[in-house]
Design an enzyme around this catalytic site. Structure first.
Site, mmCIF file in Angstrom:
data_model
loop_
_atom_site.group_PDB
_atom_site.id
_atom_site.type_symbol
_atom_site.label_atom_id
_atom_site.label_comp_id
_atom_site.label_asym_id
_atom_site.label_seq_id
_atom_site.Cartn_x
_atom_site.Cartn_y
_atom_site.Cartn_z
ATOM 1 N N PHE A 150 -3.775 -10.245 2.857
ATOM 2 C CA PHE A 150 -2.577 -10.905 3.404
ATOM 3 C C PHE A 150 -2.217 -10.420 4.799
ATOM 4 O O PHE A 150 -1.545 -11.116 5.549
ATOM 5 C CB PHE A 150 -1.376 -10.688 2.455
ATOM 6 C CG PHE A 150 -0.681 -9.362 2.662
ATOM 7 C CD1 PHE A 150 0.292 -9.207 3.644
ATOM 8 C CD2 PHE A 150 -1.005 -8.247 1.895
ATOM 9 C CE1 PHE A 150 0.920 -7.980 3.850
ATOM 10 C CE2 PHE A 150 -0.394 -7.024 2.096
ATOM 11 C CZ PHE A 150 0.575 -6.889 3.090
ATOM 12 N N LYS A 174 -11.839 -17.609 0.693
ATOM 13 C CA LYS A 174 -10.705 -17.482 -0.238
ATOM 14 C C LYS A 174 -9.689 -16.556 0.423
ATOM 15 O O LYS A 174 -9.802 -15.338 0.365
ATOM 16 C CB LYS A 174 -11.211 -16.892 -1.559
ATOM 17 C CG LYS A 174 -10.414 -17.257 -2.796
ATOM 18 C CD LYS A 174 -8.967 -16.843 -2.779
ATOM 19 C CE LYS A 174 -8.710 -15.372 -2.991
ATOM 20 N NZ LYS A 174 -7.302 -14.994 -2.770
ATOM 21 N N GLU A 177 -3.385 -15.410 -1.192
ATOM 22 C CA GLU A 177 -2.467 -16.432 -1.702
ATOM 23 C C GLU A 177 -1.032 -16.181 -1.226
ATOM 24 O O GLU A 177 -0.148 -16.994 -1.450
ATOM 25 C CB GLU A 177 -2.538 -16.495 -3.231
ATOM 26 C CG GLU A 177 -2.092 -15.245 -3.985
ATOM 27 C CD GLU A 177 -3.170 -14.151 -4.101
ATOM 28 O OE1 GLU A 177 -3.971 -13.987 -3.151
ATOM 29 O OE2 GLU A 177 -3.177 -13.452 -5.130
ATOM 30 N N SER A 227 -7.660 -4.137 -0.541
ATOM 31 C CA SER A 227 -7.309 -2.784 -0.965
ATOM 32 C C SER A 227 -8.510 -2.075 -1.615
ATOM 33 O O SER A 227 -9.457 -2.734 -2.070
ATOM 34 C CB SER A 227 -6.148 -2.852 -1.961
ATOM 35 O OG SER A 227 -6.542 -3.609 -3.077
ATOM 36 N N CYS A 282 -4.346 -1.937 8.254
ATOM 37 C CA CYS A 282 -5.308 -0.954 7.739
ATOM 38 C C CYS A 282 -5.609 0.110 8.787
ATOM 39 O O CYS A 282 -6.168 1.145 8.470
ATOM 40 C CB CYS A 282 -6.594 -1.638 7.315
ATOM 41 S SG CYS A 282 -7.481 -2.306 8.720
ATOM 42 N N GLU A 383 -1.913 5.132 -0.291
ATOM 43 C CA GLU A 383 -1.743 4.234 0.862
ATOM 44 C C GLU A 383 -0.432 3.485 0.639
ATOM 45 O O GLU A 383 -0.345 2.620 -0.244
ATOM 46 C CB GLU A 383 -2.907 3.231 0.955
ATOM 47 C CG GLU A 383 -2.776 2.332 2.178
ATOM 48 C CD GLU A 383 -3.801 1.194 2.244
ATOM 49 O OE1 GLU A 383 -4.208 0.687 1.197
ATOM 50 O OE2 GLU A 383 -4.170 0.831 3.376
#
Ligand code: NAD
Length: 498
Positions: A150, A174, A177, A227, A282, A383
């Site tokens: 995301f 993909k 969402e 992740s 990240c 994290e």
């Protein structure tokens, strides 16, 4: 603008048929703004079939044809920067200028892919043996699945798609969402640029669609960014099903500040890199390692800057930091601050109570600064992926590097110093894939590859750059002899070069 959130299969928008939907929200207001169809395995199969069919002709299309599409896409993306940035802000929450930066860094990879004829050039050796020549070429792998997170709905898909299609592959993408519209817009722009139907397909979805992509026999390669637990799962599952995989994962990036550093510049860098995009990067700096005796002074300078940040909706020009992506994520991030206090850290700045007037239902959180954090505390070990910066004190350079190297992650790291010798030693000794010297977020340019070490990347290839070309192609070596009438004769010995 995106007209509803729909799949894109074989060159056309497609309504979801699974009957399952997810909700897309505007994180600044907390309001639901869209319904995202969650694809079934059957819908994913349809997209893979379209990609496999398109791959047959795209993989043999000329480099001239491929680069025409990529140059046209580059023009369209450039012209639609603002629109895509607005879509990112509306569903992710990051401020508009930051969203524009993400589009610009994605554009770099498109520009790299426009030069694919140079990157794909093979090698040849003439006369390796008598009348024998050898040529090494690289060919597309087939259908590539791209699964994205995301936090960079435009940049991360652009790390993958331009390189994958420039190399002659077909793609099933993909996206996350949580904020699918910017990614969907990119796919529409590729179609407008003349990319043939089926070369790039988009399925929205969740675990069900990912699982189908990881196990389908017609998918040859999987590029994943997300992740660490999901990256590990994606890599294992896809490898078990015979695919090549690059799975880029989570991070805990350390910024080491030596006592000789310019502390004002170091504090500016720490605040920018820790709190930019609300820490949902990240490559965010989430730990500052302060080598004493400068710890107190550095923490003071960071705190002063942190308290002055303007937090508000991403579409307000004065906002420097927007909300987090969901209410759930906001609650999780906030929980680390009292926990750190309980575990013995000093909470120098506590942003957990922030309310933005007029946006009470938004997923806002202020910035937090935790000092005297130790490795066993949860705020250090996890994290957090939010605007919570930990400061760990170290006695000297050796201590600091040992701490960084004992992290289970190794994405990015940075050193702030005026000592060239120390910086050189650090860049050789530190265990991370990307290192900054007085650069807090060392995201490599397009023509160098991006990737971490340890639990920040599962697989052998970094992403984009020459690693990208290698990941999206297979090597083939051709040995040729055009025989002379004097050649011939049966010889059962192992071929030797003469
Ligand atoms: P995520 O792992 O939750 O999701 C990533 C993708 O995997 C999404 O498309 C999601 O739909 C899918 N997914 C989620 N759960 C799944 C499951 N159980 N099975 C199969 N698929 C699943 O990650 P996120 O929250 O979207 O993104 C943030 C994470 O991504 C952070 O950890 C961040 O560090 C990481 N990230 C890493 C890089 C990098 O280059 N190393 C870059 C950006 C983000």
């Amino acid at each position: 603008m995106v007209n509803g959130i729909r799949h894109w299969i074989d060159g056309a928008a497609a309504d979801g048929t699974s009957g399952r939907f997810g909700q897309v929200t505007n994180p600044a207001t907390g309001q639901v703004t869209g319904q995202v169809p969650l694809a079934s395995a059957d819908e994913v199969d349809t997209a893979i079939a379209a990609a496999a069919k398109a791959h047959a002709s795209w993989s043999t299309s000329s480099l001239a044809k491929r680069t025409q599409v990529l140059f046209k896409f580059r023009e369209l993306l450039d012209a639609h920067r603002d629109e895509i940035a607005a879509l990112i802000t509306a569903e992710h929450g990051k401020v508009h200028s930051d969203a524009l930066g993400e589009v610009a860094r994605g554009l770099e990879i498109v520009e790299l892919a426009c030069g694919i004829p140079q990157l794909l050039k093979g090698q040849s050796s003439t006369q390796v043996s008598t009348r024998v020549d050898v040529e090494s070429i690289r060919q597309p792998v087939g259908v590539v699945a791209c699964i994205t997170p995301f936090n960079f709905p435009a940049m991360v898909p652009l790390w993958m798609i331009p390189m994958a299609i420039a190399c002659g592959n077909a793609v099933v993408l993909k996206p996350s969402e949580k904020d699918p519209s910017a990614t969907q817009r990119l796919v529409e722009l590729f179609a407008a640029a003349g990319l043939p139907d089926g070369v790039l397909n988009l399925v929205h979805g969740d675990k069900e669609s990912v699982d189908r992509l990881l196990t389908h026999p017609d998918v040859a390669a999987v590029s994943f960014v997300g992740s660490t637990p999901i990256a590990r799962y994606v890599q294992r599952t896809a490898v078990e099903h015979g695919k090549r995989v690059q799975a880029l994962a989570g991070a805990k990036n350390h910024m080491l500040v030596l006592p000789d550093a310019d502390l004002d510049q170091a504090a500016d860098a720490a605040v920018s890199a820790a709190y930019g995009s609300a820490g949902e990067r990240c490559m965010a700096v989430s730990v500052v390692v302060a080598v004493d005796p400068i710890g107190d002074e550095l923490v003071g300078k960071i705190a002063e800057r942190a308290r002055a940040l303007a937090i508000g909706p991403g579409d307000r020009e004065s906002s420097e930091m927007g909300p987090l992506v969901t209410a759930e994520h906001r609650a999780k991030v906030a929980s680390y601050v009292p926990l750190a206090r309980e575990q013995g850290a000093e909470v120098v700045v506590d942003g957990t109570e922030l309310v933005v007037p007029g946006y009470e239902d938004g997923f806002f959180i202020g910035v937090s600064l935790l000092d005297k954090v130790r490795p066993e505390m949860d705020a250090y070990a996890d994290e957090i992926f939010g605007p919570v910066l930990c400061v760990v004190r170290a006695d000297g350079y050796r201590d600091a590097v040992d701490l960084i190297n004992s992290s289970r992650w190794g994405n990015g790291t940075a050193i702030f110093t005026r000592d060239g010798g120390a910086a050189r030693r650090f860049q050789l000794e530190v265990e991370a894939g990307m290192v900054g010297v007085n650069v807090p977020i060392p995201v490599p340019v397009g023509y160098h590859s991006f990737g971490g070490w340890k639990e920040s990347l599962f697989g052998d290839h970094h992403i984009y750059g020459t690693d990208g070309v290698h990941f999206y192609t297979r090597g083939k070596v051709i040995t040729t002899r055009w025989p002379d009438p004097s050649d011939g004769g049966v010889d059962l010995g192992f071929p030797q070069n003469t």
